[in-house]
Design a protein around this motif. Structure first.
Motif, PDB file in Angstrom:
ATOM      1  N   ASP A  52       0.833  -1.209   0.000  1.00 31.95           N
ATOM      2  CA  ASP A  52       0.000   0.000   0.000  1.00 31.95           C
ATOM      3  C   ASP A  52       0.868   1.259   0.000  1.00 31.95           C
ATOM      4  N   ALA A  55       1.949   3.181  -3.379  1.00 36.72           N
ATOM      5  CA  ALA A  55       1.024   4.021  -4.148  1.00 36.72           C
ATOM      6  C   ALA A  55       1.187   5.506  -3.848  1.00 36.72           C
ATOM      7  N   ARG A  56       2.159   5.876  -3.013  1.00 39.03           N
ATOM      8  CA  ARG A  56       2.312   7.276  -2.605  1.00 39.03           C
ATOM      9  C   ARG A  56       2.423   8.225  -3.806  1.00 39.03           C
ATOM     10  N   CYS A  59      -0.964   9.588  -5.186  1.00 36.95           N
ATOM     11  CA  CYS A  59      -1.878  10.156  -4.196  1.00 36.95           C
ATOM     12  C   CYS A  59      -1.914  11.678  -4.295  1.00 36.95           C
ATOM     13  N   GLN A  71       0.078   5.552   3.825  1.00 37.66           N
ATOM     14  CA  GLN A  71      -0.076   4.119   3.578  1.00 37.66           C
ATOM     15  C   GLN A  71      -1.375   3.588   4.167  1.00 37.66           C
ATOM     16  N   VAL A  74      -4.323   4.700   2.045  1.00 41.12           N
ATOM     17  CA  VAL A  74      -4.411   3.898   0.817  1.00 41.12           C
ATOM     18  C   VAL A  74      -5.023   2.535   1.133  1.00 41.12           C
ATOM     19  N   ARG A  78      -8.304   0.848  -0.490  1.00 37.93           N
ATOM     20  CA  ARG A  78      -8.243  -0.506  -1.071  1.00 37.93           C
ATOM     21  C   ARG A  78      -9.303  -1.415  -0.485  1.00 37.93           C
ATOM     22  N   MET A 119      -2.116  -1.416  -5.189  1.00 37.00           N
ATOM     23  CA  MET A 119      -2.837  -0.190  -5.528  1.00 37.00           C
ATOM     24  C   MET A 119      -2.016   0.671  -6.479  1.00 37.00           C
ATOM     25  N   PHE A 130      -5.408   8.790  -6.026  1.00 35.54           N
ATOM     26  CA  PHE A 130      -6.146   8.541  -4.788  1.00 35.54           C
ATOM     27  C   PHE A 130      -6.162   9.815  -3.932  1.00 35.54           C
ATOM     28  N   LEU A 132      -6.365  11.361  -0.863  1.00 32.88           N
ATOM     29  CA  LEU A 132      -6.309  10.968   0.548  1.00 32.88           C
ATOM     30  C   LEU A 132      -6.981  11.979   1.462  1.00 32.88           C
TER      31      LEU A 132
END
Length: 267
Positions: A52, A55-56, A59, A71, A74, A78, A119, A130, A132
């Motif tokens: 996870d 995927a930074r 984001c 994390q 994410v 997910r 992800m 994503f 966040l």
């Protein structure tokens, strides 16, 4: 010498929407063969995967977050996608629609759950980002030391994108529903649903909000308090003591039910 089980980082998400009678939350029924909270009515969630964190780079709204904080968010996104089919993401600057989520889901959900893809893979191949900042920390709960499995669980609340239908995965979750928080609490008190202690208290807090916006605003104002219940026994009952500053209305709760069993209702 007694050694507590190690903590596993986990993420749970309160997917919320405004219904005709007030705020509604997405909840799922855990499969009876799952070894944690089997058969219970829960919010979508599960353990954070190491992947996870990869995927930074895909984001947004994460500038003030540490890598660990990003994390776990994410992971919450997910889990919502894996268990419910709800995808909190953007594509080309626009929120992913329910139709897009339903089209993307069959290609990715099972493989994500099986840890065959990440992800980051999903974002890269589908052109997703994503957001966040659409997730707001609702609470944080840590399993007491005497339990055989322990989790450091972050609960988030997020408004469900318009048009996203609940599509439970059929493996970890065998049913999904929209339900008002108070209706879930009433069903648990009547013995119709099994709801564990942290979920019950988070439902009670959510029930105080008249809308999704109120729930999010209230969560942002609450102090960030890690809740690890101190557990003792009073005859056939358990007493759960928690920090009063956590905002659950009382510092202790008397729970009906023997140790090790699901907690069906409360005094």
């Amino acid at each position: 010498m007694y050694e507590p089980a190690p903590l596993r980082l986990a993420a749970t998400i309160l997917l919320a929407r405004d219904g005709a009678a007030g705020i509604e939350l997405s909840m799922v029924v855990r499969h009876h063969e799952i070894d944690f909270a089997s058969g219970a009515l829960v919010f979508p969630g599960g353990s954070v995967d190491a992947a996870d964190g990869e995927a930074r780079d895909w984001c947004d709204g994460d500038g003030a977050l540490s890598d660990d904080e990003a994390q776990v968010r994410v992971a919450a996104i997910r889990e919502a996608f894996e268990e419910c089919g709800v995808l909190i993401a953007t594509r080309g600057g626009a929120t992913v629609t329910g139709a897009e989520a339903a089209e993307i889901g069959p290609r990715w959900r099972d493989r994500l759950e099986a840890n065959e893809v990440s992800m980051a893979d999903l974002a890269r191949e589908e052109g997703l980002r994503f957001p966040l900042d659409r997730l707001t920390l609702f609470s944080r709960w840590i399993t007491p030391p005497m339990m055989p499995k322990r989790f450091d669980t972050f609960f988030f609340v997020a408004e469900t994108p318009d048009g996203h239908a609940l599509l439970h995965d059929g493996s970890e979750a065998v049913d999904s529903l929209w339900i008002r928080p108070q209706a879930a609490l009433d069903a648990a008190k009547a013995g119709e649903k099994t709801i564990l202690f942290p979920t019950r208290l988070n439902l009670a807090v959510a029930a105080e909000a008249g809308s999704v916006a109120e729930a999010v605003a209230s969560a942002r104002k609450r102090p960030e308090v890690s809740v690890m219940p101190d557990v003792s026994r009073d005859g056939e009952h358990l007493i759960m003591r928690i920090p009063e500053e956590a905002g659950y209305g009382a510092p202790a709760f008397r729970i009906k039910g023997m140790s090790g069993e699901p907690i069906p209702y409360f005094d």
